[in-house]
Design an enzyme around this catalytic site. Sequence first.
Site, mmCIF file in Angstrom:
data_model
loop_
_atom_site.group_PDB
_atom_site.id
_atom_site.type_symbol
_atom_site.label_atom_id
_atom_site.label_comp_id
_atom_site.label_asym_id
_atom_site.label_seq_id
_atom_site.Cartn_x
_atom_site.Cartn_y
_atom_site.Cartn_z
ATOM 1 N N CYS A 1 -13.531 9.260 -4.205
ATOM 2 C CA CYS A 1 -14.433 9.238 -5.363
ATOM 3 C C CYS A 1 -14.588 10.620 -5.976
ATOM 4 O O CYS A 1 -15.511 10.842 -6.774
ATOM 5 C CB CYS A 1 -15.791 8.729 -4.914
ATOM 6 S SG CYS A 1 -16.542 9.841 -3.710
ATOM 7 N N CYS B 1 -6.043 9.626 3.399
ATOM 8 C CA CYS B 1 -4.967 8.800 2.856
ATOM 9 C C CYS B 1 -4.386 8.033 4.042
ATOM 10 O O CYS B 1 -3.921 8.643 5.003
ATOM 11 C CB CYS B 1 -3.889 9.667 2.205
ATOM 12 S SG CYS B 1 -2.474 8.667 1.708
ATOM 13 N N GLN C 1 -2.483 -9.698 0.742
ATOM 14 C CA GLN C 1 -1.049 -9.680 1.016
ATOM 15 C C GLN C 1 -0.492 -11.102 1.016
ATOM 16 O O GLN C 1 0.692 -11.298 1.175
ATOM 17 C CB GLN C 1 -0.791 -9.056 2.401
ATOM 18 C CG GLN C 1 -1.141 -7.585 2.486
ATOM 19 C CD GLN C 1 -1.069 -7.064 3.905
ATOM 20 O OE1 GLN C 1 -2.074 -6.708 4.494
ATOM 21 N NE2 GLN C 1 0.123 -6.993 4.485
ATOM 22 N N GLU D 1 7.448 -0.915 9.290
ATOM 23 C CA GLU D 1 6.732 -0.996 10.558
ATOM 24 C C GLU D 1 7.391 -0.229 11.704
ATOM 25 O O GLU D 1 6.691 0.386 12.507
ATOM 26 C CB GLU D 1 6.591 -2.472 10.973
ATOM 27 C CG GLU D 1 5.677 -3.244 10.049
ATOM 28 C CD GLU D 1 5.449 -4.653 10.540
ATOM 29 O OE1 GLU D 1 6.444 -5.379 10.674
ATOM 30 O OE2 GLU D 1 4.309 -5.033 10.791
#
Length: 1267
Positions: free
Chosen positions: A50, A147, A727, A1212
Amino acid sequence: MADVRCFINGKEHIVPLTLPATTTLNEYLRETVGLKGTKVMCHEAGCGCCAVTVTHATPESDRLETYSVQSCVTPLYAVDGWQINTIEGIGSQKKGLHPIQERVAKFNGTQCGYCTPGVVMNMYGLLHQKPKITAQEVEDNFDGNICRCTGYRPILDAMKSFANDGNIPGCEAIDIEDLNKNLCPKTGETCQGKCTRRLDVQVNGARWYRPVTLAELGKLMTDYKDKKIRPVFGNTSTGIYKKGGLCDAYFDMRGVKELYSFEATSTTIRLGAATTLTHVIERLKAHQEKPGFSYLSEVCKHLKVVANVMVRNTACIGGNLMVKYWHHEFPSDVFTLLECAGANLEIYDTASGQKSITPILDLLTKLKMGDKVLTAIILPSLADNVHYKSFKVTPRWQNAHAYVNAAFGIPVDGLTIKGRPSLVLGGISANTIHATKTEDFLANKTLSIGVIKEAFALIRDELKPTESPLETSAKYRKDLAGGLLYKVLLGLHKSRGSKVWSGPNDLHRPLSSGIQTFQEMSHEFPLKRAGPKMDAAVQASGEAVYVNDMPKVQNELYAAFTLADVASATIESLDASEALKLPGVTHFLSAKDIIGENHYKFGGNLFDMPQHEVFASKEVYYNGQPLCLILAETQSAANEGAKRVKVTYSEIRPPVLTIEESLAKDMEFKHVRKTVVVGEPDEAWSTVDHTVEGTIRMGSQYHFYMETQVSLAVPSEDGIDLYSSTQYSDMCHHAAAQIIGKPFNYINITVPRIGGGFGGKSFDPALLSSAATLAAYISDRPVRLNLDLNSNIRICGKRPPFVAKYKAGFNNDGAVQVVDIDFASDIGFTDQGHILTIDAATYMDMSYFVPNWHWVGRSMKTNKKSVQPVRAPGAVPSALIIESIMEHVAKALDKHPMRIKEINLYQNGHKDIYGHILQNCTLKEVWQRLKDVAEIEGRLKQVDNFNRENTWKKRAISMTACKHGIQFYGPGFGATVSIFCRDGSVAITQGGVEMGQGLYTKVAQGVAYVLGISLDNIKVRPMQGISSPNSSITGASVVSESSMQAAIKAAEILKERMRPIREKFPDANWKELCMKCDANKIDLSARSFNKHELFDHPVFNYNTYAAAATETEVDILTGESQIRRVDIMADYGESLNPVIDIGQTEGAFVMGLGNFLIEDTKFDMETGRILSDGTWNYKPPTSKDIPIDWRIHLLPNTPNPSGIRSSKACGEPPISLSTGVLLANKLALEYARQELFGKKDFIPVDAPFTPEKAHQSVGINESILMM
Ligand SMILES: Cc1cc2nc3c(=O)[nH]c(=O)nc-3n(C[C@H](O)[C@H](O)[C@H](O)COP(=O)(O)OP(=O)(O)OC[C@H]3O[C@@H](n4cnc5c(N)ncnc54)[C@H](O)[C@@H]3O)c2cc1C
Ligand code: FES
Ligand code: FES
């Protein structure tokens, strides 16, 4: 003064006074002004998304200052007279990107993009503060921006490209343009920064004052002495202690000049209480060379790890101390540092108008501050012989409050303590300040090893840490206190032995760096080119629209769930009468209001799983379970209404929260137990030379996507338009139709980009989509349902914890012959999570060939939310188990684990656990190349030398491998490619969801390649149910490739249709060709479907292979560690876009290191409530937790014959490699145990392997201390 004015991006705004006093700048920017580029997630000043910059005059300096802040804690009415810049103000695609936006895009610093505006604005603030910056300053500035996607390295590279001393190729520092108009709200003239306006306004429900003198502030406090008031400065404490409630009056202290005073004499430094922590550091630094003040360098070093840059920019030192005053248990670093220095406080008594000076300790012992103002802090000079040293031990490197903090001031002459030392500790208990008995003991002692040992024992003995599920154990904190004291005493002994020399020092983290090597395939460009993501620019400019950024629809209502506050109970009644009385609250919906079915199916069209209630109808199964929904005109009214629903339970039962208890109570879902037998395990035991056995544990991991769950349902003329951050659109679609008993075609679902998923938006979004749809249907108004972070963590499923008991049999040479694993996983309250237990079985062998296996997978019931997939849900536990077994075997044979692993690595011709003979297995090559590029043999010697020379710091290198089976699951993915004939531009829609993995970019690359056009001609549009019906979940790493293949096939159809025209007009350019095709009645839109099929393997299409070498260093006295270097070698076939794939690798690795080292979920064992439900208590890695030296190499010349376009999926697989961080730390600790206790034992693996577990695994006691 009757109004509140500010400038936002250069435009004047008169802030309406109709908003509550607690409204934040973020709420105003997003909800009122409509600037949604500024994101919001935690509301706790803990994530940084923000961030905006503010510019205002401060009485402190009589000049304008610009800095970055978290808008989520900045009070709206404090911004009077401020200039605010948001991401929209500094650049856009139309106006042109700002260089910071440009570079973050160019360096691939964005994936999902949700954190990006905050990252950019934090940098923008830094460049304003320091136009000439060093790379180190840049790196230090990113402690407050989380992040979850990128692994930080590309963000840091992008930002370091602005540094004057940076070595990032092709980049340079810039002159930051001042975007502020700097107009005075009072006169309209250019602001000189010399005044701060007095303010007195009646806002919604409270009075907001900004006094400009201390006397005025005092008078206000006296006038309001019987009312609820809040003096406020940075307001950052609301990020920690949220339950303040509304006050009658707020006193913004920023205008009070007296609170900023600064004076330095030869014996004291007086700091105004309103000095921000950033300025405190600057001011003290300027005096640290002066006689008596050298201790300030230690204070400054410590203050730099208090909170994060943006908090320090706006929070004042007085505020910090007052938080400690109101909450004694708060581990204030500032208090610890100042108390040790013997600081005094200047206090203003508003009743008498008098100031007094009092020792800082009185704040906790004597003072009643309700009617007082803290005006200044007075730091004394310390005698030259005082050795001042402070410590802060935290779960991660930055932006974390201390497990324990300490400041020790010890007057010494040689080895003799002259007088009484000051030993101050925080994080022990609300009442512990000094270790007084140890202070007494050490007074006037001459240091000897005997004295040190006694002091170590004494401090551990005298401290009585408060036990709390959110704290580390009392034992660790006592041991830590002992370890820190030992460090400081050892530091006094200048002629200490060489082996303990590094003991007193903290781990030193130099500037980080990264190298990436890869191969591109120019003959297939733009496919297989290392290019930036298509939407990087739109993300960097803040123009990317996520569901909650969609503009408010007319008549829209906001929704909030009422959550169960017990974990196992029967509901007697829900009473919403008090909620419905609240202004703005319009509806209450519970299970009784459901028109269709009160269920959403776990797994949608992929798995036929039992169903999950949307609202608990009778039984509560976990604390946090949604019971009902409140609708209101505003989000705050909905939230408040949801809290006011009175829930009566007829029976409340104690919750079961651990695997051990679930096992003891026989709560296994036995009908879904998974047993796998490979080879002849029973016979194999008699053939092996040795066995090892043990237990491995792993905790849970929260996904920590930066965009929390959200759905927006908008009634249309003939149905509901549904927008979901998911998803898995098909599952949301189904759940939405089902809850209102309508056919699928009643729902028109769109999934724009999502702000991270990592598996967490697979199944849980259906809960929100169905609830929002029901609410929209019943109210006949649009309904927005967006979870705040705390609710998100409470409601949603996480990675399943497990306990695995293992036994392995192996030969003298280290070849493992047989493995037996009893795996028990906590899957929550329904059996649906057992698919993740099965997934773990699917990956049990990972990278190692073992001919005989017996594997039992138990799915255990507990009173927790059903687990959800989290990045590589099966591979993560299996990698940890088998890597750890290899390490255990190595320990038994007294070999480096690497030697054992390479003996057992899979290679071509081996049969995997499915009986399939491996072909094209590059694992050995990957491993060997990694060893070469990472110079492992030479570095192992260096590590040995280091360990021989250092008792209290140990290093180790761990090598880990990954064979990750890739399965193209479900029916497949479709794509529609449409060409607009008049200009030849192309739009694509497909069934996958863009969540940062670069799916859109790969899809566009494929189409551009087939059609032979530029990427600039192509746009990929959000996924829609109508054009991509029945789409499976976007997960398991394969959807970018699959959707790209679908789009390629569609493009090939188009190309074929266009071929006759092309042959007729060979010289026509693309646009002309498209026009001519249209003129010839050729349909320029085509759809295709990439059907998922297995070929010669029962489960997988192919394997992705990779290996990592991880070097870490551990501080044995605290358990803290750092990752010195990581090298990764990965076989991604012919990567479709190497920089995107490297981004996936870095992101996965860092998410994994969070899982294995840091992230821990904590529960209240009585109520079953998750306590780690926000950024204060749940800590994903930050930018300094990543490897210091990080090198990633993609194996060249290895096309994948079974992959799409010879590529391999990679989202992954690399997470498994990060087991190496835990295993390297463990190895380092084993070296320590061997040296200290002569024990060559194996330390059991327990993830997350936090500093506490690391420290406790060595078992330090006073007997082994040395000088
Ligand atoms: C994400 C995050 C991480 C943090 N990490 C750490 C950490 O690692 N170590 C640490 O020590 N702290 C940490 N903090 C705490 C932080 O330092 C404090 O929140 C901050 O210093 C408070 O300052 P403020 O100006 O925002 O105070 P505010 O929030 O405005 O006020 C805090 C309290 O002090 C009162 N107050 C403020 N000034 C005065 C005054 N002059 N006289 C009387 N009362 C006053 C207010 O009424 C209020 O009760 C963290 C905070 C956050 C949000
Ligand atoms: S939303 Fe403001 S810091 Fe997280
Ligand atoms: S790109 Fe940073 S959180 Fe997704």
